[in-house]
Design a protein around this motif. Structure first.
Motif, PDB file in Angstrom:
ATOM      1  N   LEU A 246       0.748  -1.091   0.183  1.00 19.76           N
ATOM      2  CA  LEU A 246      -0.071   0.098  -0.400  1.00 19.76           C
ATOM      3  C   LEU A 246       0.673   1.192   0.048  1.00 19.76           C
ATOM      4  CD1 LEU A 246      -2.788  -1.500   2.160  1.00 19.76           C
ATOM      5  CD2 LEU A 246      -2.491  -1.752   0.164  1.00 19.76           C
ATOM      6  N   ASN A 248       1.392   5.697   0.590  1.00 16.60           N
ATOM      7  CA  ASN A 248       1.000   5.933   1.921  1.00 16.60           C
ATOM      8  C   ASN A 248       0.218   7.819   1.208  1.00 16.60           C
ATOM      9  OD1 ASN A 248       2.137   4.575   3.568  1.00 16.60           O
ATOM     10  ND2 ASN A 248       4.144   5.513   3.280  1.00 16.60           N
ATOM     11  N   THR A 263      -2.579   3.515   3.191  1.00 19.89           N
ATOM     12  CA  THR A 263      -2.125   3.683   4.532  1.00 19.89           C
ATOM     13  C   THR A 263      -2.094   5.008   5.127  1.00 19.89           C
ATOM     14  OG1 THR A 263      -0.502   1.326   5.069  1.00 19.89           O
ATOM     15  CG2 THR A 263      -0.281   3.558   6.435  1.00 19.89           C
ATOM     16  N   ASP A 264      -3.124   5.796   5.857  1.00 22.24           N
ATOM     17  CA  ASP A 264      -4.017   6.877   5.575  1.00 22.24           C
ATOM     18  C   ASP A 264      -3.082   7.334   6.938  1.00 22.24           C
ATOM     19  OD1 ASP A 264      -4.559   9.189   6.285  1.00 22.24           O
ATOM     20  OD2 ASP A 264      -6.222   8.494   6.298  1.00 22.24           O
ATOM     21  N   LEU A 265      -2.204   8.331   7.210  1.00 26.87           N
ATOM     22  CA  LEU A 265      -0.930   8.488   7.756  1.00 26.87           C
ATOM     23  C   LEU A 265      -1.480   9.547   9.080  1.00 26.87           C
ATOM     24  CD1 LEU A 265       2.186   8.621   6.180  1.00 26.87           C
ATOM     25  CD2 LEU A 265       1.590   6.240   7.387  1.00 26.87           C
TER      26      LEU A 265
END
Length: 268
Positions: A246, A248, A263-265
């Motif tokens: 995935l 970011n 991937t939601d930081l």
């Protein structure tokens, strides 16, 4: 008025002095073909008058180890397989350029608005691309094993009819870098942005379309950094997420839409 391509055999600067260059018939090969010579066009309007430029080199072409520079140039009413083509050039610089009411020919196999292949340095400043009819991608960045970098400031892409993507990368085994610092992308009937690499949306950039961001095949994790405004779904293609992991999402900007395979930081 031109009825055949202008022959360019050395490094060339063409000063339009505000005049209009017009086609009065269909032609073969580019109107301006820099080939391996540095080519600069400034202060002119190129009006194709809906005539056709035949050949995959397109209407304006830059070739290997050269530079292609357009300043204060309008390109309108041109029909060609590519409107601007630059392959293995050292740099592309478009400043105060308007690309409007053009269309691509040759079906959808190679019909691109702007085709940049293996170009490490691309800079667009105050570029407006509107009301064009493009068979495939409006802007395609292509390069195997080459790090291509595009930076755009005050970029307007609006009201185009596009067969595939507004902005796309293809054939990339490494992570390209695209930075859109300011401007707007809206009103285009297309799937949006589709790329392998790192995408930055600046605080003064408004993007109204979906974005698909994939990791590269070398195992690098790519990042969408949003400090502006994005309206549209953000995702990674299912096959890419399965094979490459995935990418970011980060930044302090505003996003309206769904995030999948990302991937939601920024998530709490």
């Amino acid at each position: 008025t031109l009825s055949e391509p202008l022959k360019i055999t050395a490094d060339t600067v063409i000063h339009g002095n505000g005049y209009k260059v017009k086609l009065d018939s269909d032609i073969n090969n580019p109107i301006f073909n820099g080939d391996k010579n540095n080519l600069t066009l400034d202060n002119m309007t190129l009006d194709g008058q809906n005539k056709r430029v035949n050949g995959y080199f397109g209407a304006i072409n830059g070739g290997e180890d050269s530079s292609l520079t357009l300043s204060n140039v309008t390109i309108e009413n041109v029909e060609a397989e590519r409107i601007i083509r630059a392959v293995s050039v050292e740099s592309v610089n478009l400043t105060n350029v308007t690309i409007r009411s053009n269309k691509t020919s040759g079906g959808t196999t190679g019909a691109y608005g702007l085709l940049f292949t293996n170009v490490e340095n691309m800079r667009l400043k105050n570029v407006s691309i509107t009301d064009n009819n493009i068979g495939k991608s409006l802007i395609l960045i292509w390069g195997d094993n080459e790090l291509n970098a595009l930076t755009a400031e005050s970029l307007t892409i609006e009201n185009n009819t596009i067969g595939e993507h507004i902005l796309a990368t293809s054939g990339t085994d490494c992570s390209d870098t695209i930075t859109l610092t300011s401007g707007s992308i809206r009103g285009n009937n297309t799937a949006g942005i589709y790329m392998v690499g790192n995408l930055t949306i600046g605080k003064d950039m408004n993007v109204q379309c979906g974005i698909t961001l994939n990791n590269d095949s070398d195992g690098s994790v790519c990042t969408l950094a949003n400090d502006g405004t994005i309206t549209g779904d953000i995702t990674s293609a299912d096959w890419a997420a399965k094979d490459r992991g995935l990418p970011n999402y980060t930044g302090t900007g505003t996003h309206t839409g769904n995030k999948t395979n990302i991937t939601d930081l920024t998530a709490p």
